[in-house]
Design an enzyme around this catalytic site. Structure first.
Site, PDB file in Angstrom:
ATOM      1  N   GLN A  35      -0.080  -0.408  -5.806  1.00 46.37           N
ATOM      2  CA  GLN A  35      -1.212  -0.777  -4.949  1.00 46.37           C
ATOM      3  C   GLN A  35      -1.751   0.462  -4.236  1.00 46.37           C
ATOM      4  O   GLN A  35      -0.990   1.235  -3.654  1.00 46.37           O
ATOM      5  CB  GLN A  35      -0.778  -1.828  -3.924  1.00 46.37           C
ATOM      6  N   ASP A  36      -3.081   0.652  -4.298  1.00 44.92           N
ATOM      7  CA  ASP A  36      -3.755   1.758  -3.596  1.00 44.92           C
ATOM      8  C   ASP A  36      -3.307   3.137  -4.089  1.00 44.92           C
ATOM      9  O   ASP A  36      -2.979   4.009  -3.285  1.00 44.92           O
ATOM     10  CB  ASP A  36      -3.522   1.654  -2.080  1.00 44.92           C
TER      11      ASP A  36
ATOM     12  N   GLN B 148       0.836  -1.208   0.000  1.00 45.48           N
ATOM     13  CA  GLN B 148       0.000   0.000   0.000  1.00 45.48           C
ATOM     14  C   GLN B 148       0.869   1.257   0.000  1.00 45.48           C
ATOM     15  O   GLN B 148       1.688   1.463   0.898  1.00 45.48           O
ATOM     16  CB  GLN B 148      -0.918   0.026   1.224  1.00 45.48           C
TER      17      GLN B 148
ATOM     18  N   ASP C 146      -6.223  -2.910  -6.274  1.00 43.77           N
ATOM     19  CA  ASP C 146      -7.149  -1.963  -5.634  1.00 43.77           C
ATOM     20  C   ASP C 146      -6.734  -0.507  -5.883  1.00 43.77           C
ATOM     21  O   ASP C 146      -6.731   0.308  -4.958  1.00 43.77           O
ATOM     22  CB  ASP C 146      -7.203  -2.221  -4.117  1.00 43.77           C
TER      23      ASP C 146
ATOM     24  N   TRP D 175     -13.977  -4.597  -0.841  1.00 48.30           N
ATOM     25  CA  TRP D 175     -13.133  -4.337   0.328  1.00 48.30           C
ATOM     26  C   TRP D 175     -13.959  -4.380   1.615  1.00 48.30           C
ATOM     27  O   TRP D 175     -13.507  -4.884   2.634  1.00 48.30           O
ATOM     28  CB  TRP D 175     -12.465  -2.965   0.158  1.00 48.30           C
TER      29      TRP D 175
ATOM     30  N   ARG E 144     -13.241  -5.558  -6.483  1.00 50.78           N
ATOM     31  CA  ARG E 144     -13.510  -6.567  -5.466  1.00 50.78           C
ATOM     32  C   ARG E 144     -13.982  -5.860  -4.202  1.00 50.78           C
ATOM     33  O   ARG E 144     -13.661  -4.685  -3.965  1.00 50.78           O
ATOM     34  CB  ARG E 144     -12.277  -7.430  -5.192  1.00 50.78           C
TER      35      ARG E 144
END
Length: 532
Positions: free
Chosen positions: A352-353, A330, A374, A441, A439
């Site tokens: 990521q993120d 993240q 994500d 969370w 997806r």
């Protein structure tokens, strides 16, 4: 005489019985009304036991009661967290970061709940927009609280702190959820559409109180950031700090022009810095970059290169970047918790993120967003219009998920709407990596893709599970009128929460309906489409 007395006694008994039954019926009705109102919340048992015996049967009074309880528990949480930060001996640094997040978010929640209570007390709810504004505040309270909880899950457990905070944090979730449920059910849903006759945007424009009017945008003041010293400021943070506090929309924008260059700064736009507009020289010309990550000890919340919570923020022609790389997990490029915020012709780059669309109402127009796992996540009510979403190469054995929307409560007015966008792989991706639209969370995750081009990079099933069957019944994922090789729906998931929707349902996720954009986007000067 005895017959008369017997008749009178019988009549008296009947009258008493009638009034007793009437009293009992009204008491049961009042009690059942109270219980039935609690049954409409996600925590009916907690609601019933918290509500005092014989409390008012008015649902408006009950709403006020739970809002007061929510404010009280928020202050308790703030005091507890503050005491640990004051006496931080032997507390690991990562845990301190989580506590700092909780303190910051508890302060925000105190302000939000106070604002809602004040609005109810002053009876300032004069139209449907006002109700939506308060529902948005209460949704943000829950999101902030969940962010505090998520931060503790990311760091090494510290039993002394987690045990002390466990009860108030748990009660906070329930009280905030019940308050939101009561307000949504008994205030928002009963509000009639009664738009104000005065258009506040027109009022701002016609008053002409400001020194400048650039491209139909009212400007209060302009400053320049240039590292060579030829502008008003050398750093972006200095320019932000100099912006007026709590200026309000009627005073126009404080515009920060950031000349082309690479700015290694972690920028934070505080809640007091309202109506700030930041304009760069273009994508990949004005670049704000950082490299914080969870692996390096930051919470996801604090890893952001650029973080904004000031209402009415606008950014144009800027790249926001986090260079930590996929190996650091993240690592946020942009964290946005600013209500009525707008990003136009900007780029968000990370792995990521990448883009943390944290809370409140947000609009993204003609932006580029790059990432892996994500890479658009959070619990804002956000509309992405005419944007380019680029899945890129993740770590080995990872897949890409474009979205991970974090709606945690069925009464939150949050979700992601992806409209007229392009989903195309970044040049580095190549084959062999699966990519999904999203997806879940959190339990009530909500995302809609509509009128967008979806390239073959997206897997035929479209969406992927978070963990087993978690949230597959409670989420809301939908697709409408998409096109391209990846838009075929014949092999899509068959989850209960997945839907192929029509025009009417899709209309609920447009700029006008979902984020009430007609009321605030015109003043930004950014083009937008209100409907489908």
């Amino acid at each position: 005489m005895a017959s008369i007395l017997k008749t009178s006694t019988t009549l008296y008994t009947l009258i008493l019985s009638f009034f007793f039954i009437l009293f009992l019926s009204s008491s049961v009705a009042a009690s059942s009304f109270s219980y039935s109102s609690c049954d409409l919340t996600p925590y009916p048992a907690f609601c019933t036991t918290t509500l005092p015996p014989n409390y008012s049967s008015s649902t408006h009074d009950q709403t006020h009661f739970f809002l007061q309880q929510s404010l009280s528990i928020t202050k308790t949480i703030h005091e507890l967290v503050s005491s640990y930060l004051t006496n931080q001996f032997n507390i690991p640094e990562s845990t301190l970061h989580a506590l700092e997040d909780c303190l910051n978010l508890a302060e925000q929640n105190t302000n939000f709940l106070s604002s809602v209570l004040q609005a109810i007390k002053n009876r300032t709810l004069t139209n449907h927009q006002a109700y939506s504004d308060l529902q948005t505040l209460l949704s943000a309270v829950l999101t902030n609280h969940q962010t505090c909880l998520d931060g503790f899950h990311e760091v090494t457990p510290y039993p002394r702190i987690t045990s002390a905070l466990s009860s108030p944090l748990s009660d906070g979730v329930k009280l905030y959820s019940i308050s939101l449920a009561f307000f949504t059910r008994f205030w928002v849903n009963n509000a009639t559409e009664n738009p104000t006759t005065e258009n506040p945007i027109e009022k701002i424009i016609t008053r002409k109180l400001l020194q400048q009017n650039i491209d139909n945008v009212m400007v209060r003041q302009r400053v320049v950031v240039n590292p060579d010293g030829s502008g008003d400021f050398i750093t972006i943070n200095d320019a932000v700090d100099a912006a007026p506090n709590n200026a309000g929309a009627n005073n126009g924008y404080y515009v920060i022009y950031v000349v082309a260059g690479v700015y290694n700064e972690h920028v934070s736009v505080a809640r007091s810095k309202e109506n700030l507009m930041m304009v760069g020289d273009g994508i990949n010309r004005t670049v704000i970059t950082g490299n914080r990550s969870v692996v390096d000890g930051w919470t996801t919340f604090q890893s952001a290169t650029f973080a904004v919570v000031g209402k009415g923020f606008v950014a144009v022609n800027i790249t926001f970047r986090n260079t930590a790389g996929s190996i650091k997990h993240q690592a946020v490029a942009m964290r946005n918790g600013a209500d009525m915020s707008t990003f136009y012709s900007c780029s968000f780059e990370g792995h990521q993120d990448t883009l943390y669309a944290h809370s409140f109402r947000q609009f993204y127009k003609s932006c580029d967003i790059y990432g892996t796992v994500d890479f658009i996540f959070g619990n804002a009510a956000a509309v992405f219009q005419n944007c380019n979403l680029h899945p890129r190469l993740p770590m080995q054995n990872q897949f890409n998920a474009i979205t991970a929307q974090g709606r945690i409560d069925p009464n939150q007015n949050t979700g992601f709407s992806i409209q007229n966008c392009q989903i195309v792989a970044a040049s580095e991706l190549g084959g062999g990596v699966k990519t999904f639209l999203g997806r879940p969370w959190k339990e009530y995750s909500r995302t809609v893709f509509m009128e967008s081009f979806i390239d073959g990079v997206v897997d035929a099933k479209g969406w992927i599970e978070w963990s087993g069957d978690f949230a597959l019944r409670t989420l809301y994922y939908a697709e409408y009128a998409n096109w391209g090789p990846g838009a075929k729906t014949s092999e899509r998931v068959t989850w209960e929460g997945f839907h192929l929707i029509g025009e009417k349902d899709a209309g609920e996720f447009t700029v006008d309906r979902f984020i009430q954009g007609e009321a605030w986007l015109k003043m930004t000067g950014v083009p937008f489409k209100g409907g489908l």
